[in-house]
Scaffold this motif. Structure first.
Motif, PDB file in Angstrom:
ATOM      1  N   SER A   1       0.698  -1.163  -0.091  1.00 15.86           N
ATOM      2  CA  SER A   1      -0.027   0.088   0.074  1.00 15.86           C
ATOM      3  C   SER A   1       0.979   1.275   0.020  1.00 15.86           C
ATOM      4  O   SER A   1       2.091   1.318   0.085  1.00 15.86           O
ATOM      5  CB  SER A   1      -1.041   0.003   1.125  1.00 15.86           C
ATOM      6  OG  SER A   1      -0.116  -0.184   2.364  1.00 15.86           O
TER       7      SER A   1
ATOM      8  N   LEU B   1      -5.283   1.046   6.891  1.00 16.57           N
ATOM      9  CA  LEU B   1      -5.149  -0.126   5.991  1.00 16.57           C
ATOM     10  C   LEU B   1      -6.318  -1.024   6.485  1.00 16.57           C
ATOM     11  O   LEU B   1      -6.184  -1.609   7.351  1.00 16.57           O
ATOM     12  CB  LEU B   1      -3.909  -0.784   5.745  1.00 16.57           C
ATOM     13  CG  LEU B   1      -3.940  -1.776   4.675  1.00 16.57           C
ATOM     14  CD1 LEU B   1      -3.904  -0.963   3.331  1.00 16.57           C
ATOM     15  CD2 LEU B   1      -2.564  -2.592   4.681  1.00 16.57           C
TER      16      LEU B   1
ATOM     17  N   TRP C   1      -7.636  -6.107   2.990  1.00 20.12           N
ATOM     18  CA  TRP C   1      -6.687  -5.667   1.812  1.00 20.12           C
ATOM     19  C   TRP C   1      -5.438  -6.692   1.920  1.00 20.12           C
ATOM     20  O   TRP C   1      -5.047  -6.883   2.924  1.00 20.12           O
ATOM     21  CB  TRP C   1      -6.375  -4.570   1.879  1.00 20.12           C
ATOM     22  CG  TRP C   1      -6.869  -3.706   0.681  1.00 20.12           C
ATOM     23  CD1 TRP C   1      -7.076  -3.792  -0.758  1.00 20.12           C
ATOM     24  CD2 TRP C   1      -7.473  -2.183   0.797  1.00 20.12           C
ATOM     25  NE1 TRP C   1      -7.645  -2.944  -1.338  1.00 20.12           N
ATOM     26  CE2 TRP C   1      -8.078  -1.878  -0.275  1.00 20.12           C
ATOM     27  CE3 TRP C   1      -7.705  -1.403   1.778  1.00 20.12           C
ATOM     28  CZ2 TRP C   1      -8.731  -0.611  -0.854  1.00 20.12           C
ATOM     29  CZ3 TRP C   1      -8.610  -0.245   1.551  1.00 20.12           C
ATOM     30  CH2 TRP C   1      -8.998   0.202   0.199  1.00 20.12           C
TER      31      TRP C   1
ATOM     32  N   PRO D   1      -4.467   0.938  -2.063  1.00 24.29           N
ATOM     33  CA  PRO D   1      -4.959   1.891  -0.880  1.00 24.29           C
ATOM     34  C   PRO D   1      -3.737   2.762  -0.476  1.00 24.29           C
ATOM     35  O   PRO D   1      -2.591   2.314  -0.666  1.00 24.29           O
ATOM     36  CB  PRO D   1      -4.978   0.997   0.372  1.00 24.29           C
ATOM     37  CG  PRO D   1      -4.220  -0.261   0.163  1.00 24.29           C
ATOM     38  CD  PRO D   1      -4.361  -0.379  -1.427  1.00 24.29           C
TER      39      PRO D   1
ATOM     40  N   CYS E   1      -2.552   5.083   2.332  1.00 25.23           N
ATOM     41  CA  CYS E   1      -2.915   5.690   3.899  1.00 25.23           C
ATOM     42  C   CYS E   1      -2.631   7.127   4.115  1.00 25.23           C
ATOM     43  O   CYS E   1      -1.345   7.676   3.932  1.00 25.23           O
ATOM     44  CB  CYS E   1      -2.179   4.824   4.949  1.00 25.23           C
ATOM     45  SG  CYS E   1      -2.485   3.063   4.899  1.00 25.23           S
TER      46      CYS E   1
END
Length: 697
Positions: A360, A399, A403, A413, A415
């Motif tokens: 991510s 998160l 995921w 994603p 953050c």
């Protein structure tokens, strides 16, 4: 070629001393090659074809005589009072008596042979200090592994992707770039210069292509041929299929039987052929050859011929469910055999080649105010979901549990809140912020540990000037055209969004944006006090070189126009701390320090990116006010090409490079006058001084 040396004591006395016999074991080939050194009652002399592990040799009671051409590698520690060396360990005397008590590590004797294409060129093996410090004699680009499947169309892509995936499972990550070699490219494009291996997996190879393969082998090229008919005059062989059908066959491997898909081939050779045929693997039932190595002793190149498919998955080979199950059962062994071929017989760097999992992203900013401005700007997207080409960026506070890395290919994603704690990040935000001196560029950062490529991440942020995406690793880095860019750790990889009005100096001369970017990269290093003499250069149109032969970075620019505003996405990749597979700027800085008895500080990725963005913002501002008049003198001071004579492939004539024209295009002088070349659609092959028109895929 690197050799390891082992020795054993022989119990008989020779002039009251024990005689030491050294056995040479080639590091990646199983057959032993035994050779004795020149041994006398008073000394042992190293022949110039050896490399010796001196840490073992301390037990020797005889002095070691070393020829002048021997070089010391990085891990050698030498007592300078005992041995006269220069910065790179080249021995100054023709023969030097080395006391083994004063040396540890390894020495590598220079030979008249060229280094193996698959071996990374050692920093100390460049021939002389000055040659490396000028940027010569080192590997230019990451080596290519090329795959020829013979066909065109959808089936080619499926087959190539399967072969590539299997190779990547065997090879060390970030060492090789794997490309599909199309039939028309095999005879027309200059692929041989940077290819360490050609993989052939087809039904047959046409005769007109065979001549190109002959040339490749004669230059030391290596080919692995999976079940393909062909004729090669340099090896005096003709490979003919005795049956068009493939069938399951059993092969001996480590004392067990492995079932693989086989295509029966007949190898025809003349009675007077010089070609040697080394059996590597054989069939379990009838003891017939399955895989062997073919080499003409007059050439350095060779071919490995396999009658079994190691390069393809069971899904592409099986004709029914039962065959599929049996092939899948031995999938692990198939990959082990493929890796063994690549490492032991083809000198490829192999290991656990699993792909890194995507991660991510993290939203960072140089200030709390900048962060809030960005979050406010993306509120127009429902739930923070921003659709992009082939994936969706989802800005979240933390998160979610559901995921997983498997979902990150199309749902990424980012953050937004990390509780102001960046200590555990791989990216040092404080260091980056301390070197960044911009008003706009680089104030907002989207950072990834692992991402496929940063080039497409920012395409929906055309309203946010200066946003930058940075990654530690890239799994599918992009270069010009269809080229790939390896993205290992230590490489500075980022994409920056810059926007400006179409009716501006830069808007009317958009080709200059890539020249400004390359200039900013070079200045980020060479403008620093003490680093002015680092020999970084700009190769047209968008590459960064050390000297004239070693590529250390490049720039890729994609542009779009909307409502009178130009949006440029500038992708940069520069080798900062990654010594392999080519070289990096910190290596160059280290060599420069050694040569000049200085202690220049090594660069960090954060410092380099911050300094590049700072200089790029200054250059863009200068260009918007003064145009190219104040930029070009700076640009030419780092340019490789002033007055260079080149060959124009399309018009078949010589020309002389004049510089850049008013639009940023390359201007050359021909017999008919000055001609300009756009960066898009043309490439410059520096090794051949050739400007060629790039064919669109």
């Amino acid at each position: 070629m690197i050799w390891k040396v082992f020795y054993s004591r022989i119990n008989n006395l020779f002039n009251r001393q024990k005689t030491h016999v050294f056995r040479l074991i080639k590091t990646r080939v199983s057959p032993l090659v035994v050779e004795c050194l020149q041994i006398s009652s008073s000394s042992i002399k190293i022949n110039s074809t050896l490399a010796v592990d001196l840490s073992l040799s301390k037990q020797l009671k005889l002095p070691l005589l070393v020829p002048k051409e021997v070089f010391l590698l990085e891990n050698v520690a030498v007592d300078a009072e005992k041995v006269n060396l220069n910065h790179f360990g080249v021995l100054n005397e023709s023969v030097v008596d080395l006391d083994m008590e004063h040396i540890t590590g390894s020495i590598h004797a220079k030979t008249n042979e060229e280094p193996s294409l698959s071996q990374p060129v050692n920093k100390a093996d460049t021939g002389c200090q000055g040659k490396f410090l000028n940027g010569e004699g080192h590997q230019n680009k990451p080596p290519n592994i090329l795959v020829y499947t013979g066909e065109d169309g959808t089936s080619t892509c499926v087959k190539f992707n399967s072969i590539k995936e299997n190779l990547l499972l065997c090879l060390l990550p970030d060492q090789y770039v794997i490309y599909l070699l199309k039939p028309q490219e095999l005879t027309s494009s200059p692929w041989q210069d940077n290819a360490v291996l050609l993989v052939i997996s087809s039904s047959n190879v046409p005769l007109e292509i065979s001549e190109t393969l002959n040339s490749f082998i004669s230059k030391g090229g290596k080919i692995v041929n999976f079940c393909t008919e062909l004729k090669l005059s340099i090896l005096d062989i003709k490979i003919v299929a005795t049956s068009e059908k493939t069938h399951l066959s059993c092969m001996n491997y480590q004392g067990s039987v492995v079932k693989l898909m086989k295509k029966s081939l007949r190898l025809d050779m003349s009675d007077c052929s010089l070609t040697s045929c080394m059996l590597l693997f054989q069939c379990d039932s009838d003891r017939k050859s399955m895989i062997y190595k073919l080499q003409n002793p007059t050439t350095k190149g060779f071919m490995i011929l396999s009658q079994v498919h190691l390069e393809l998955d069971a899904l592409l080979l099986s004709s029914g469910e039962e065959e599929f199950k049996q092939l899948k059962q031995y999938n692990k062994e198939r990959l082990e055999i493929l890796q063994l071929l690549l490492s032991s017989y083809l000198d490829m760097l192999c290991g656990p080649g699993s792909q890194r999992s995507l991660t991510s992203g993290i939203l960072l900013a140089t200030s709390h105010e900048k962060l809030q401005e960005f979050l406010l700007s993306i509120k127009k997207f429902p739930q923070g979901k921003i659709p992009c080409s082939g994936f969706t960026l989802h800005f979240v506070d933390s998160l979610p549990d559901y995921w997983t890395p498997a979902l990150l290919a199309d749902k990424i994603p980012v953050c937004c809140k990390i509780n102001d704690n960046t200590a555990e990040l791989s990216f040092n935000l404080e260091r980056y912020r301390s070197y960044l001196q911009t008003k706009v560029l680089g104030q907002i950062i989207i950072y990834f540990d692992v991402v496929s490529t940063t080039m497409t991440l920012l395409e929906r942020f055309t309203n946010i000037n200066g946003i930058v995406a940075i990654s530690k690793y890239q799994t599918k880095g992009r270069g010009r055209g269809e080229n790939e860019w390896l993205g290992p750790e230590g490489c500075a990889m980022f994409t920056l969004h810059v926007s400006f009005p179409l009716k501006s100096q830069l808007g009317q001369n958009m080709s200059f944006i890539q020249h400004l970017a390359t200039l900013a990269i070079v200045q980020a290093v060479c403008d620093c006090p003490g680093y002015e003499d680092i020999n970084l250069k700009i190769k047209w149109p968008n590459d960064i070189y050390y000297g004239s032969n070693i590529k250390v970075g490049g720039v890729l620019v994609n542009s779009s126009l909307s409502e009178g505003i130009v949006s440029c996405f500038i992708g940069c990749g520069v080798n900062i701390k990654n010594s392999n597979p080519t070289t990096c700027i910190n290596d160059i800085i280290q060599f420069h320090s050694q040569a000049n008895d200085s202690q220049l500080e090594q660069l960090t990725v954060e410092k380099f990116i911050a300094q590049t963005l700072t200089r790029l913002e200054d250059l863009i501002s200068c260009f918007q006010i003064y145009g190219s008049s104040r930029i070009l003198p700076l640009y030419y001071s780092y340019w490789l090409h002033s007055g260079q004579e080149v060959w124009l492939e399309e018009s078949q004539e010589k020309a002389t490079i004049q510089g850049l024209d008013e639009h940023g295009f390359l201007r050359v002088k021909t017999s008919l006058g000055n001609v300009s070349f756009q960066p898009d659609g043309n490439s410059f092959d520096m090794m051949q001084n050739l400007i060629r028109h790039k064919k669109l895929p």
